[in-house]
Design an enzyme around this catalytic site. Sequence first.
Site, PDB file in Angstrom:
ATOM      1  N   SER A   9       0.864  -1.262  -0.086  1.00 58.79           N
ATOM      2  CA  SER A   9      -0.163   0.027   0.073  1.00 58.79           C
ATOM      3  C   SER A   9       0.838   1.308   0.045  1.00 58.79           C
ATOM      4  O   SER A   9       2.096   1.457   0.649  1.00 58.79           O
ATOM      5  CB  SER A   9      -0.855  -0.098   1.070  1.00 58.79           C
ATOM      6  OG  SER A   9      -1.619   1.110   1.262  1.00 58.79           O
ATOM      7  N   TYR A  19      -1.812   5.364  -4.659  1.00 67.25           N
ATOM      8  CA  TYR A  19      -2.825   6.663  -4.676  1.00 67.25           C
ATOM      9  C   TYR A  19      -2.295   7.855  -5.237  1.00 67.25           C
ATOM     10  O   TYR A  19      -1.355   8.309  -5.107  1.00 67.25           O
ATOM     11  CB  TYR A  19      -3.344   6.938  -3.184  1.00 67.25           C
ATOM     12  CG  TYR A  19      -4.239   5.928  -2.553  1.00 67.25           C
ATOM     13  CD1 TYR A  19      -5.349   5.391  -3.230  1.00 67.25           C
ATOM     14  CD2 TYR A  19      -4.054   5.371  -1.421  1.00 67.25           C
ATOM     15  CE1 TYR A  19      -6.270   4.764  -2.467  1.00 67.25           C
ATOM     16  CE2 TYR A  19      -4.830   4.262  -0.804  1.00 67.25           C
ATOM     17  CZ  TYR A  19      -5.931   4.074  -1.505  1.00 67.25           C
ATOM     18  OH  TYR A  19      -6.947   3.108  -0.735  1.00 67.25           O
ATOM     19  N   THR A  32      -5.390   2.525  -7.711  1.00 67.50           N
ATOM     20  CA  THR A  32      -6.485   2.218  -7.030  1.00 67.50           C
ATOM     21  C   THR A  32      -7.284   3.594  -7.244  1.00 67.50           C
ATOM     22  O   THR A  32      -6.884   4.641  -7.099  1.00 67.50           O
ATOM     23  CB  THR A  32      -6.246   2.172  -5.683  1.00 67.50           C
ATOM     24  OG1 THR A  32      -5.750   1.082  -5.164  1.00 67.50           O
ATOM     25  CG2 THR A  32      -7.986   2.175  -4.974  1.00 67.50           C
ATOM     26  N   LYS A  65      -7.075  -0.689 -10.656  1.00 68.37           N
ATOM     27  CA  LYS A  65      -7.639  -1.526  -9.507  1.00 68.37           C
ATOM     28  C   LYS A  65      -9.017  -0.699  -9.200  1.00 68.37           C
ATOM     29  O   LYS A  65      -8.881   0.356  -8.640  1.00 68.37           O
ATOM     30  CB  LYS A  65      -6.787  -1.697  -8.217  1.00 68.37           C
ATOM     31  CG  LYS A  65      -7.573  -2.510  -7.054  1.00 68.37           C
ATOM     32  CD  LYS A  65      -6.657  -2.863  -5.939  1.00 68.37           C
ATOM     33  CE  LYS A  65      -7.437  -3.374  -4.766  1.00 68.37           C
ATOM     34  NZ  LYS A  65      -7.889  -2.182  -3.994  1.00 68.37           N
ATOM     35  N   HIS A  72     -13.054  -2.138  -3.471  1.00 63.29           N
ATOM     36  CA  HIS A  72     -12.468  -1.790  -2.315  1.00 63.29           C
ATOM     37  C   HIS A  72     -13.052  -2.627  -1.083  1.00 63.29           C
ATOM     38  O   HIS A  72     -13.069  -1.770   0.220  1.00 63.29           O
ATOM     39  CB  HIS A  72     -12.627  -0.014  -2.081  1.00 63.29           C
ATOM     40  CG  HIS A  72     -11.362   0.340  -1.393  1.00 63.29           C
ATOM     41  ND1 HIS A  72     -10.558   1.026  -2.269  1.00 63.29           N
ATOM     42  CD2 HIS A  72     -10.987   0.515  -0.363  1.00 63.29           C
ATOM     43  CE1 HIS A  72      -9.555   1.498  -1.340  1.00 63.29           C
ATOM     44  NE2 HIS A  72      -9.866   1.328  -0.296  1.00 63.29           N
TER      45      HIS A  72
HETATM   46  C1  GLV Z   1      -7.199   2.274   2.709  1.00 62.08           C
HETATM   47  O1  GLV Z   1      -6.854   2.111   1.754  1.00 62.08           O
HETATM   48  C2  GLV Z   1      -8.311   1.999   3.281  1.00 62.08           C
HETATM   49  O2  GLV Z   1      -9.277   1.481   2.522  1.00 62.08           O
HETATM   50  O3  GLV Z   1      -8.707   1.897   4.461  1.00 62.08           O
END
Ligand code: GLV
Length: 429
Positions: free
Chosen positions: A146, A169, A195, A270, A294
């Site tokens: 991440s 991100y 993402t 994604k 997500h």
């Molecule tokens: C972080 O990316 C979350 O979804 O908490």
Amino acid sequence: MQARRPPPVAATPDAEHGARANPDAPPARNAPDAPDAYDAPAPRNLAEYEAAARAVLPGQVYDYFAGGADDETTLRWNREAYRRLLLRPRVLVDVSRVDTSVELFGERLALPVLLAPTAFQRLAHPDGELASARAAAAAGTLLVASTLATYPLEAIAGAAEGRLWLQLYVFRDRALTRELVERAERAGCRAICLTVTVPVQGNRERDARNAFRLPDGVEMANFAGLRQARFPSVTASGLDAFIAREFDPALTWEAVAWLRSITTLPVVLKGVTAAEDAVLAVEHGAAAIVVSNHGGRQLDGAEPTLWALPRVADAVAGRVPVLVDGGIRRGTDVLKALCLGARAVLIGRPYLWGLAVGGRAGVERVLALVRAELERALALMGRPTTSSLDRTAVSVAPALPAAEADGRVGWSANSNSVDLGDESARRPS
Ligand code: GLV
């Protein structure tokens, strides 16, 4: 009442150097030189790992990892969709050899299960992302680290032995974003996984209620020394405030073109669930697509990813690999996703539970359980290889039996079903 232990960060070790951040603090129960946090018999499946992790994690941390948006409907649907897809085994097939491997970007993965990007892994275990990266590499798969990791990308890459993608991100600060992408290239990441499900943060009421924040000693390590390393101080969810301050809500397809212009690494997109977006993703040069909502943490009411998967696979028509995440808890779930066109799946929460319970060994065990379940399922299905799976191996139950709906929002008897196309459907891409 669940037994809770204090946040593990009190004695966060510097796993790279073996030094304790706070030498006066007693060892956390799950520090590397302490026994595993969970002393009961080893969990036998991923659901038992969740129960075990819940017993050892601080409530705020468990809620952050486990929770979803609004009423958590999509969170449940992701899971329930798998229960509604039924298997059609073939018999008298030689399954004396079963092969779970798949090819992705020219590389062979020992099993079609990647570790999804999940933030703040030091909240689960002091070794955080380092443990997950080591476990993924040992299992012959890879970790998608991440952007919001709690170890720096370079340290994770060292642990991952090259089996690493960076999840990205796009920040309002494009220069900061670009620098992270360049670091990923230098560190040997094999892909950038962009993402696109967070133009704004989902309404996570558990985190608001808990005033979710990072304890002292845990930060977003990719941005050490910068404002972006910490949440703003607010009385509600610190993550909410962080995302509102840092993430770019004006993101469009231009960002994909921009990303491709600054990196030679494959760009994986994604967060696609609409067929129209899948087509746009391919047109914009995505090297792969992850069908994802997500983990039910963003738009509640979004359809489960297993439903979206065959539509996305049809739209992509084999031009790039399609992956999927959300709700996968069994080897049979992996198999079902592959039947509907996924090249591989990603699991998120289940390996965090393994991490919380046993560090690297816990993540390895979670992966070993999924692998063993998948091997058995392939054998019992009479489909001994991942490439032998297609839509003829599944059918859709007309409705979830009432008992399965568990009194919660579930499928209604006349809800849409997954469109599996005709029975002689193509093989997955
Ligand atoms: C972080 O990316 C979350 O979804 O908490």
